[in-house]
Enzyme design. Structure first.
Site, mmCIF file in Angstrom:
data_model
loop_
_atom_site.group_PDB
_atom_site.id
_atom_site.type_symbol
_atom_site.label_atom_id
_atom_site.label_comp_id
_atom_site.label_asym_id
_atom_site.label_seq_id
_atom_site.Cartn_x
_atom_site.Cartn_y
_atom_site.Cartn_z
ATOM 1 N NE ARG A 52 -0.544 1.825 3.498
ATOM 2 C CZ ARG A 52 0.592 2.519 3.610
ATOM 3 N NH1 ARG A 52 1.760 1.940 3.846
ATOM 4 N NH2 ARG A 52 0.596 3.844 3.472
ATOM 5 C CD GLN A 203 -3.660 2.749 6.548
ATOM 6 O OE1 GLN A 203 -4.311 3.108 7.522
ATOM 7 N NE2 GLN A 203 -4.229 2.485 5.389
ATOM 8 C CG ASP A 244 -3.229 7.975 -1.914
ATOM 9 O OD1 ASP A 244 -3.200 8.511 -0.790
ATOM 10 O OD2 ASP A 244 -2.827 6.810 -2.125
ATOM 11 C CG ASN A 254 -2.828 11.577 1.975
ATOM 12 O OD1 ASN A 254 -2.245 10.643 1.407
ATOM 13 N ND2 ASN A 254 -2.570 11.893 3.218
#
Ligand code: MRU
Length: 354
Positions: A52, A203, A244, A254
């Site tokens: 990821r 994350q 992203d 993001n």
């Protein structure tokens, strides 16, 4: 330097090798590698976030195409070319928001389409593998360059807040936003690093906190909902996050929660920086409304690890990303330079530089 293992690496040669991924779903408790020998192994690894982070999924998809084409090395060249387009189309559906994924696949297809028609399939395959390796090599260089630019923005003693994971796990070796923090520490600066846990998949707590501690950098973990209050306390002088997908006007997708962090930063006068390589820009989209936002499963919200924490049958809203408007972004750090102010004109100007 880093004791974080490579997030992805190719093992062996183009014809018989495979993609090895560090399974990020198992961190921080277990360091486990996934050997991907079939296209579907890579596809599923991207979908379930074993790999990821925007640059990392771009590289994984490029190698995924190489893996998927291995059985076609003995085919007719034209059949190989058609297969490459079909497999790339399929891989592109694994996750919709990070543009690095389609960018990397498109780069391989553009190379393929430009290669002489007389080349046999195994030679075409070899070239695609070399291109995938170049993407990885260039990503590492871009991360180092961004880290240099980004570290300059951070004075000794700065309190920095980050969201999600943007380190070596999310890109090659160094990372994007977190790479700037690593570089500042290498320069001897002592920053106070605050890490949002980043619900629902954590994350920040699982990956960013782990990466920082692996590098012996002290970190303070907080719930996402504590970020605005932390800013109110005056302990944060900069926010650094990754991206992203960045539209032509600078609106940036993001990890979900970034929008709220930007909103709080604006209210408290804290500079808000995005750090992303040129492969994360999508100049085909004029503005952020056009960025596709991935919706993920309800279980990510109703469960905490394996524990079911919500009542059966509750409806869930679980977008994986949000879009921060360009006007709230102080600057975008990219390998070509620091984009400030964040406007369509300035973005186009900086990205044009070689
Ligand atoms: O869903 P994820 O974990 O892939 O989301 C990752 C992010 O939002 C990162 O901030 C972004 O990809 C930048 S990674 C250098």
């Amino acid at each position: 330097m880093s004791s974080v293992p490579a997030t992805l690496e190719w093992v062996g040669d183009a014809a018989t090798g495979h993609l090895r991924l560090l399974d990020q779903t198992r961190l921080p408790h277990q360091v486990v590698f996934l050997d991907c020998r079939r296209l579907d192994d890579v596809y599923q690894a991207i979908r379930r976030l074993s790999v990821r982070g925007a640059p990392a999924i771009g590289m994984a998809a490029a190698y995924g195409l190489v893996v998927g084409l291995q059985p076609h090395r003995t085919a007719e060249a034209e059949a190989f070319r058609r297969q490459a387009h079909l497999l790339a189309q399929h891989l592109a559906t694994s996750r919709p928001t990070a543009v690095n994924l389609t960018w990397a696949l498109q780069r391989l297809l553009t190379l393929l389409d430009g290669l002489p028609r007389e080349l046999p399939a195994d030679e075409l395959h070899q070239r695609l593998w070399e291109e995938a390796r170049s993407i990885q090599h260039e990503d590492e260089q871009m991360c180092r360059q961004m880290a240099e630019f980004g570290a300059e923005l951070l004075a000794d003693g700065t309190g920095v807040l980050t969201h999600c994971n943007t380190g070596a796990l999310a890109a090659s070796r160094y990372g994007t936003a977190l790479g700037c923090i690593f570089r500042a520490f290498e320069q001897g600066k002592r920053l106070r690093v605050f890490v949002d846990e980043t619900r629902p998949l954590l994350q920040g707590a699982r990956l960013t906190a782990w990466e920082l501690l692996q590098r012996s950098i002290p970190a303070t973990l907080l719930c996402d909902s504590a970020a605005a209050w932390l800013m109110r306390s005056g302990q944060v002088q900069a926010v650094l996050v990754g991206a992203d997908r960045i539209a032509a006007n600078g609106d940036t997708a993001n990890k979900i929660g970034t929008y709220a962090v930007a909103l709080a930063a604006r209210e408290h006068g804290v500079p808000f920086y995005m750090v992303a390589p040129s492969s994360t820009f999508d100049l085909s989209l004029a503005a952020g409304e056009q960025i596709p936002i991935e919706q993920r499963s309800a279980e990510e919200v109703t469960h905490f690890g394996s524990a079911h924490v919500a009542p059966e049958g509750v409806e869930v809203f679980n977008p994986a990303f949000d879009v921060t408007p360009a006007r709230w972004i102080t600057a975008i750090v990219c390998e070509k330079g620091v984009i400030r102010p964040v406007t369509t004109e300035r973005i186009a100007q900086v990205l044009r530089q070689r």
